[in-house]
Design a protein around this motif. Structure first.
Motif, PDB file in Angstrom:
ATOM      1  N   HIS A   1     104.248 116.421 -34.346  1.00 38.56           N
ATOM      2  CA  HIS A   1     105.240 116.192 -33.115  1.00 38.56           C
ATOM      3  C   HIS A   1     106.443 115.520 -33.348  1.00 38.56           C
ATOM      4  O   HIS A   1     107.272 115.344 -32.523  1.00 38.56           O
ATOM      5  N   THR A   2     106.721 115.342 -34.750  1.00 40.24           N
ATOM      6  CA  THR A   2     108.031 114.500 -35.232  1.00 40.24           C
ATOM      7  C   THR A   2     108.564 114.965 -36.621  1.00 40.24           C
ATOM      8  O   THR A   2     107.682 115.820 -37.165  1.00 40.24           O
ATOM      9  N   GLY A   3     109.761 114.566 -36.985  1.00 39.28           N
ATOM     10  CA  GLY A   3     110.063 114.823 -38.149  1.00 39.28           C
ATOM     11  C   GLY A   3     110.389 116.441 -38.263  1.00 39.28           C
ATOM     12  O   GLY A   3     111.061 116.844 -37.315  1.00 39.28           O
ATOM     13  N   GLU A   4     110.152 117.173 -39.256  1.00 37.90           N
ATOM     14  CA  GLU A   4     110.708 118.750 -39.489  1.00 37.90           C
ATOM     15  C   GLU A   4     109.709 119.344 -38.779  1.00 37.90           C
ATOM     16  O   GLU A   4     109.587 120.518 -38.463  1.00 37.90           O
ATOM     17  N   ALA A   5     108.299 118.980 -38.343  1.00 38.50           N
ATOM     18  CA  ALA A   5     107.254 119.768 -37.656  1.00 38.50           C
ATOM     19  C   ALA A   5     107.777 120.522 -36.406  1.00 38.50           C
ATOM     20  O   ALA A   5     107.162 121.713 -36.509  1.00 38.50           O
ATOM     21  N   PRO A   6     108.418 120.125 -35.647  1.00 39.81           N
ATOM     22  CA  PRO A   6     108.896 120.784 -34.472  1.00 39.81           C
ATOM     23  C   PRO A   6     109.602 122.084 -34.837  1.00 39.81           C
ATOM     24  O   PRO A   6     109.453 122.896 -33.848  1.00 39.81           O
ATOM     25  N   ALA A   7     110.161 122.429 -35.761  1.00 41.69           N
ATOM     26  CA  ALA A   7     110.800 123.377 -36.169  1.00 41.69           C
ATOM     27  C   ALA A   7     109.588 124.528 -36.799  1.00 41.69           C
ATOM     28  O   ALA A   7     109.931 125.738 -37.023  1.00 41.69           O
ATOM     29  N   TYR A   8     108.417 124.314 -37.030  1.00 40.83           N
ATOM     30  CA  TYR A   8     107.592 124.937 -37.758  1.00 40.83           C
ATOM     31  C   TYR A   8     106.103 125.404 -36.768  1.00 40.83           C
ATOM     32  O   TYR A   8     105.238 126.147 -36.901  1.00 40.83           O
ATOM     33  N   THR A   9     105.827 124.345 -35.853  1.00 37.17           N
ATOM     34  CA  THR A   9     104.660 124.287 -34.815  1.00 37.17           C
ATOM     35  C   THR A   9     104.789 125.367 -34.163  1.00 37.17           C
ATOM     36  O   THR A   9     103.612 125.962 -33.696  1.00 37.17           O
TER      37      THR A   9
ATOM     38  N   GLN B   1     113.541 109.796 -42.805  1.00 36.17           N
ATOM     39  CA  GLN B   1     113.002 111.206 -42.218  1.00 36.17           C
ATOM     40  C   GLN B   1     111.856 111.761 -43.244  1.00 36.17           C
ATOM     41  O   GLN B   1     111.073 112.403 -42.485  1.00 36.17           O
ATOM     42  N   SER B   2     111.542 111.072 -44.246  1.00 30.83           N
ATOM     43  CA  SER B   2     110.279 111.544 -44.940  1.00 30.83           C
ATOM     44  C   SER B   2     108.924 111.019 -44.431  1.00 30.83           C
ATOM     45  O   SER B   2     108.017 111.430 -44.513  1.00 30.83           O
ATOM     46  N   ASP B   3     109.155 109.934 -43.676  1.00 28.97           N
ATOM     47  CA  ASP B   3     108.066 109.212 -43.034  1.00 28.97           C
ATOM     48  C   ASP B   3     108.506 108.466 -41.614  1.00 28.97           C
ATOM     49  O   ASP B   3     108.626 107.144 -41.483  1.00 28.97           O
ATOM     50  N   ARG B   4     108.968 109.233 -40.684  1.00 30.08           N
ATOM     51  CA  ARG B   4     109.459 108.685 -39.410  1.00 30.08           C
ATOM     52  C   ARG B   4     108.668 107.463 -38.855  1.00 30.08           C
ATOM     53  O   ARG B   4     109.105 106.608 -38.304  1.00 30.08           O
ATOM     54  N   PRO B   5     107.415 107.862 -38.734  1.00 28.90           N
ATOM     55  CA  PRO B   5     106.530 106.890 -37.941  1.00 28.90           C
ATOM     56  C   PRO B   5     106.433 105.467 -38.800  1.00 28.90           C
ATOM     57  O   PRO B   5     106.671 104.344 -38.183  1.00 28.90           O
TER      58      PRO B   5
ATOM     59  N   THR C   1     103.056 112.543 -41.112  1.00 30.99           N
ATOM     60  CA  THR C   1     104.598 112.238 -41.044  1.00 30.99           C
ATOM     61  C   THR C   1     105.486 113.287 -40.471  1.00 30.99           C
ATOM     62  O   THR C   1     106.654 113.074 -40.026  1.00 30.99           O
ATOM     63  N   GLY C   2     104.875 114.616 -40.275  1.00 34.45           N
ATOM     64  CA  GLY C   2     105.690 115.631 -39.816  1.00 34.45           C
ATOM     65  C   GLY C   2     106.569 116.187 -40.869  1.00 34.45           C
ATOM     66  O   GLY C   2     107.617 117.073 -40.541  1.00 34.45           O
ATOM     67  N   ALA C   3     106.578 115.656 -42.192  1.00 33.96           N
ATOM     68  CA  ALA C   3     107.477 116.234 -43.225  1.00 33.96           C
ATOM     69  C   ALA C   3     107.229 117.513 -43.577  1.00 33.96           C
ATOM     70  O   ALA C   3     105.705 117.874 -43.528  1.00 33.96           O
ATOM     71  N   ARG C   4     108.177 118.269 -44.110  1.00 35.82           N
ATOM     72  CA  ARG C   4     107.640 119.433 -44.816  1.00 35.82           C
ATOM     73  C   ARG C   4     107.554 119.167 -46.179  1.00 35.82           C
ATOM     74  O   ARG C   4     108.480 118.693 -46.879  1.00 35.82           O
TER      75      ARG C   4
ATOM     76  N   GLY D   1     102.287  99.606 -29.595  1.00 35.33           N
ATOM     77  CA  GLY D   1     102.032 100.622 -30.577  1.00 35.33           C
ATOM     78  C   GLY D   1     103.340 101.723 -30.701  1.00 35.33           C
ATOM     79  O   GLY D   1     104.350 101.459 -30.267  1.00 35.33           O
ATOM     80  N   LEU D   2     103.040 102.750 -31.117  1.00 33.66           N
ATOM     81  CA  LEU D   2     103.905 103.876 -31.483  1.00 33.66           C
ATOM     82  C   LEU D   2     103.789 105.227 -30.434  1.00 33.66           C
ATOM     83  O   LEU D   2     102.441 105.540 -30.218  1.00 33.66           O
TER      84      LEU D   2
END
Length: 497
Positions: free
Chosen positions: A195-203, A389-393, A171-174, A421-422
């Motif tokens: 690639h989505t959620g909060e992940a881009p701030a951490y990857t 935001q907890s599960d954007r997909p 999900t990209g959630a923290r 699809g997504l």
């Protein structure tokens, strides 16, 4: 515009799918420990390419296979002459299987060992996060949480193995807390949660290493999503025919700009014109017509005083963009009603989405693109923003199932949910967190639909162009002070390779 398909995009997987790919690769004849060595070797090459001058490294290992990758990387670093600090939350004698074998390899290479303590100082010039990996499901707690805080508090850059510890691979959630990496090297199958959620701030930068595994050869493990790539632009926008004329390049009608809110609709109209639509008409409140003509005389501005005025306009357009500056009062309701009654494809944004949520809660169409940000998505789904935001997909898919057509869930790592699809957009930057950006996107989408006809592919390209134009604008002048009106000129350059 050329026809695109998901075969042109990079596949993305959930953690469980990657584990299955891993299992099948091992069953096909590659020893599991050999695969672990491949991962560590790939990570080591990524380390060296990014920090070629580093002479020391601290490797923080967990008890799972992610930790095993870390132990092997520590051995490779030692063999290359670096000073290595190897830390583990688990004592050596408590490790089992391949992880124990990896730890023994590092010990045999002369790498020292420390059991991590809250008082531990991370001494390397670079820190390697080999703590938790992709199997995490609940919030990080206990010593793992303390170790993540220590890595984040250190001044050294972090290389994360497979995924920053604390980020959900699905999900990209923290998950409570997460490692803030400068680079993430990920293995076998790229993960949607990177690639989505909060992940881009951490990857940080994402370095994908397939380790020789051809994921798409396993046809019964279809990707959960696909990642857009800017190389598609050259394929999607070939040179125009020498016989093109404005009538063959589509007519966009932007419907918005309630009294006192003219700017949003004008931004959308200008963006549609810059993205190559043959004709753009703006249906707006009478008080905005003069300003619109002064700002952009190429746009045909029409005064809308009532629902009757609005009802006359859609019949001449190839696509309607409805919502920018629409408002939710009687004027906006009448304009949206006219748009919904027309037998014309729609791009629906802003207050038009809020009106759909409140006045047309069950309306479904296959010929529209909905473009909600998380707040609008929450209203359409009848849930909280935190739920989205907890599960954007899952939120994007749920909204597309309920409302039909194509849904763009905006935000960091924007998602496009459609019949194929997504799809995830990995581009964009924090400078785009300013008013009017969504209005520009809706205008771009309208122009692309008018020229190509395919809602889904127009959504893919529109989201990517919007994000890439923002990135180009940020490169030219910085992120702070970036305006929505800056984007259209950069997008024009991108579609003329």
């Amino acid at each position: 515009m050329s026809t695109l398909s998901t075969s042109s995009l990079r596949p993305l997987y959930k953690a469980s799918q990657v584990r299955e790919l891993d299992r099948r690769t091992i069953a096909g004849g590659i020893e599991s420990f050999a695969l672990m060595q491949r991962a560590a070797s790939s990570a080591w090459h990524s380390f060296r390419s990014r920090w070629p001058q580093a002479r020391s490294v601290a490797v923080v290992c967990g008890s799972g296979n992610n930790g095993g990758d870390g132990h092997v990387l520590a051995a490779l670093a030692m063999q290359s002459g670096l000073k290595v600090q190897r830390l583990s939350l688990t004592p050596l004698d408590a490790l089992t299987g391949d992880v124990a074998r990896a730890a023994e390899l590092a010990t045999a290479a002369g790498v020292g060992f420390e059991e991590w303590q809250p008082s531990t100082t991370l001494a390397g010039e670079v820190i390697v996060d080999a703590l938790l990996g992709t199997g995490l499901s609940g919030d990080v707690e206990g010593r793992a949480k303390q170790a993540i805080h220590a890595m984040n508090a250190a001044s050294q850059p972090v290389l994360a193995l497979d995924i920053p510890s604390g980020i959900s691979a699905d999900t990209g959630a923290r998950l409570g807390t997460a490692v803030e990496a400068a680079c993430t090297v990920t293995f076998i199958g790229d993960k949607i949660g990177l690639h989505t959620g909060e992940a881009p701030a951490y990857t940080g930068e994402i370095d994908f290493r397939p380790l020789g595994v051809k994921a798409q050869a396993f046809f019964d493990i279809p990707p959960t999503a696909w990642r857009l790539d800017e190389t598609l632009l050259g394929e999607a926008f070939p040179p125009r025919s020498r016989t093109s004329h404005k009538g063959s390049l589509g007519h966009v009608l932007v419907m918005g700009g309630a009294p006192g809110f003219g700017g949003a609709a004008l931004l959308a109209s200008q963006a549609a014109a810059r993205l190559g639509a043959g004709k753009v008409t703006l249906a707006t409140a009478q008080e905005h017509v003069t300003a619109s003509l002064v700002r952009c005389p190429e746009v045909m501005a029409r005064a809308v005083r009532s629902g009757a005025d609005a009802a006359e306009l859609p019949s001449t357009a190839d696509v309607l963009v409805v919502g920018p500056g629409l408002g939710q009062e009687a004027w906006g309701q009448a304009v949206l009603q006219s748009a919904l009654q027309a037998d014309t494809p729609l791009v629906v944004d802003a207050d038009a989405l809020n009106l759909l949520a409140s006045r047309w809660p069950t309306l479904r169409r296959d010929d529209w693109i909905l473009t909600p940000h998380p707040g609008e998505a929450a209203r359409l789904l009848g849930c909280s923003v935190a739920d989205v935001q907890s599960d954007r997909p899952s939120a994007a898919r749920a909204l597309q199932r309920a409302r039909g057509g194509v849904v763009i869930l905006k935000g960091a790592g924007s998602l496009v949910a459609g019949p194929s699809g997504l799809v995830v957009c990995p581009y964009g930057n924090p400078g785009m967190a300013s008013g009017g950006m969504g209005d520009v996107l809706s205008g771009m989408l309208g122009a692309l639909v008018a020229q190509a006809g395919s809602l889904e592919q127009s959504a893919w390209l529109g989201v990517m162009l919007h994000a890439l134009a923002g990135d180009e604008a940020a490169k030219a002048g910085g992120e702070r002070g970036l305006l929505a009106s800056d984007l259209a000129s950069y997008a024009r350059v991108l579609i003329n390779p």
